[in-house]
Design a protein around this motif. Structure first.
Motif, PDB file in Angstrom:
ATOM      1  N   GLY A  59      45.408  68.693  31.153  1.00 12.01           N
ATOM      2  CA  GLY A  59      46.842  68.446  31.096  1.00 12.01           C
ATOM      3  C   GLY A  59      47.237  67.125  31.717  1.00 12.01           C
ATOM      4  N   ASN A  60      48.386  66.611  31.284  1.00  9.36           N
ATOM      5  CA  ASN A  60      49.021  65.456  31.919  1.00  9.36           C
ATOM      6  C   ASN A  60      50.514  65.572  31.668  1.00  9.36           C
ATOM      7  OD1 ASN A  60      49.580  64.399  29.376  1.00  9.36           O
ATOM      8  ND2 ASN A  60      48.202  62.669  29.561  1.00  9.36           N
ATOM      9  N   CYS A  61      51.271  64.575  32.010  1.00 10.49           N
ATOM     10  CA  CYS A  61      52.732  64.670  31.914  1.00 10.49           C
ATOM     11  C   CYS A  61      53.230  64.734  30.474  1.00 10.49           C
ATOM     12  CB  CYS A  61      53.381  63.518  32.667  1.00 10.49           C
ATOM     13  SG  CYS A  61      53.084  63.601  34.453  1.00 10.49           S
ATOM     14  N   CYS A  62      52.400  64.407  29.504  1.00  9.35           N
ATOM     15  CA  CYS A  62      52.801  64.485  28.097  1.00  9.35           C
ATOM     16  C   CYS A  62      52.351  65.775  27.424  1.00  9.35           C
ATOM     17  CB  CYS A  62      52.222  63.313  27.326  1.00  9.35           C
ATOM     18  SG  CYS A  62      53.052  61.772  27.662  1.00  9.35           S
ATOM     19  N   GLY A  63      51.348  66.425  27.977  1.00  6.97           N
ATOM     20  CA  GLY A  63      50.838  67.634  27.347  1.00  6.97           C
ATOM     21  C   GLY A  63      49.346  67.751  27.534  1.00  6.97           C
ATOM     22  N   PRO A  77      46.849  73.208  33.027  1.00  6.46           N
ATOM     23  CA  PRO A  77      47.713  72.180  32.453  1.00  6.46           C
ATOM     24  C   PRO A  77      49.201  72.437  32.686  1.00  6.46           C
ATOM     25  CG  PRO A  77      46.038  72.860  30.869  1.00  6.46           C
ATOM     26  CD  PRO A  77      45.953  73.791  32.037  1.00  6.46           C
ATOM     27  N   ALA A  78      49.620  73.693  32.719  1.00  4.92           N
ATOM     28  CA  ALA A  78      51.035  74.003  32.942  1.00  4.92           C
ATOM     29  C   ALA A  78      51.479  73.575  34.336  1.00  4.92           C
ATOM     30  CB  ALA A  78      51.292  75.496  32.741  1.00  4.92           C
ATOM     31  N   ARG A  81      52.036  69.790  34.324  1.00  2.00           N
ATOM     32  CA  ARG A  81      53.331  69.424  33.724  1.00  2.00           C
ATOM     33  C   ARG A  81      54.487  69.777  34.652  1.00  2.00           C
ATOM     34  NH1 ARG A  81      50.447  71.064  29.404  1.00  2.00           N
ATOM     35  NH2 ARG A  81      51.321  73.146  29.315  1.00  2.00           N
ATOM     36  N   CYS A  84      54.710  67.120  37.254  1.00  2.02           N
ATOM     37  CA  CYS A  84      55.273  65.899  36.649  1.00  2.02           C
ATOM     38  C   CYS A  84      56.794  66.008  36.568  1.00  2.02           C
ATOM     39  CB  CYS A  84      54.699  65.679  35.254  1.00  2.02           C
ATOM     40  SG  CYS A  84      52.947  65.252  35.220  1.00  2.02           S
ATOM     41  N   ALA A  85      57.284  67.159  36.131  1.00  2.00           N
ATOM     42  CA  ALA A  85      58.726  67.360  36.016  1.00  2.00           C
ATOM     43  C   ALA A  85      59.393  67.309  37.383  1.00  2.00           C
ATOM     44  CB  ALA A  85      59.018  68.696  35.338  1.00  2.00           C
ATOM     45  N   SER A  91      53.730  59.709  31.961  1.00  2.00           N
ATOM     46  CA  SER A  91      52.328  59.476  31.669  1.00  2.00           C
ATOM     47  C   SER A  91      52.225  58.859  30.293  1.00  2.00           C
ATOM     48  CB  SER A  91      51.567  60.800  31.714  1.00  2.00           C
ATOM     49  OG  SER A  91      50.200  60.576  31.461  1.00  2.00           O
ATOM     50  N   CYS A  93      51.195  58.854  26.712  1.00  2.00           N
ATOM     51  CA  CYS A  93      50.910  59.933  25.776  1.00  2.00           C
ATOM     52  C   CYS A  93      49.722  59.561  24.912  1.00  2.00           C
ATOM     53  CB  CYS A  93      52.125  60.228  24.921  1.00  2.00           C
ATOM     54  SG  CYS A  93      53.512  60.852  25.879  1.00  2.00           S
TER      55      CYS A  93
END
Length: 125
Positions: A59-63, A77-78, A81, A84-85, A91, A93
């Motif tokens: 995961g990263n800030c885009c998905g 990954p969740a 994210r 990140c939020a 990040s 993409c």
């Protein structure tokens, strides 16, 4: 004759709890109280052999974001994210394709995707 009242300690527990609830103020608007968000898990990239490594979505800030990690390493990954939020992080993409993983100096490393084959050269006339 004055009427005696029973001390509060002898009142049933449910009545005391109800009195406490009546004294509280009701929230009507404004920001929500802070939530506890999950922290991303620590990735394990250690290895002894190539068989210890695999591609997983970390995961990263885009998905989705595939990476080489130890085959038993947890990923979340969740939670990435959510962090990140919370921090307002951005990040890049997209990601590169990974054909496989290899253990290099005790660390799982990505093997880049093979370059596409060049088109055949035209035949001379």
């Amino acid at each position: 004759m004055p009427q005696s009242t029973a001390p509060a300690t002898t009142a049933p527990a449910a009545a005391r709890d109800l009195d406490q609830l009546r004294k509280r103020q009701v929230r009507t608007g404004g920001p929500l109280p802070p939530r506890a968000l999950p922290e991303p898990v620590a990735l394990d990239r250690s290895c002894r052999t190539d068989a210890d490594c695999t591609v997983k979505d970390i995961g990263n800030c885009c998905g989705a974001y595939p990476a080489c990690v130890h085959k038993d390493s947890p990923t979340d990954p969740a939670a990435v994210r959510a962090q990140c939020a919370r921090t307002g992080s951005l990040s890049v993409c997209g990601f590169r394709e990974i054909d496989g993983c290899r253990c290099i100096d005790g660390t799982c490393s990505e093997l880049p995707a093979a370059a596409p084959l060049a088109p055949p050269a035209p035949e001379p006339h």
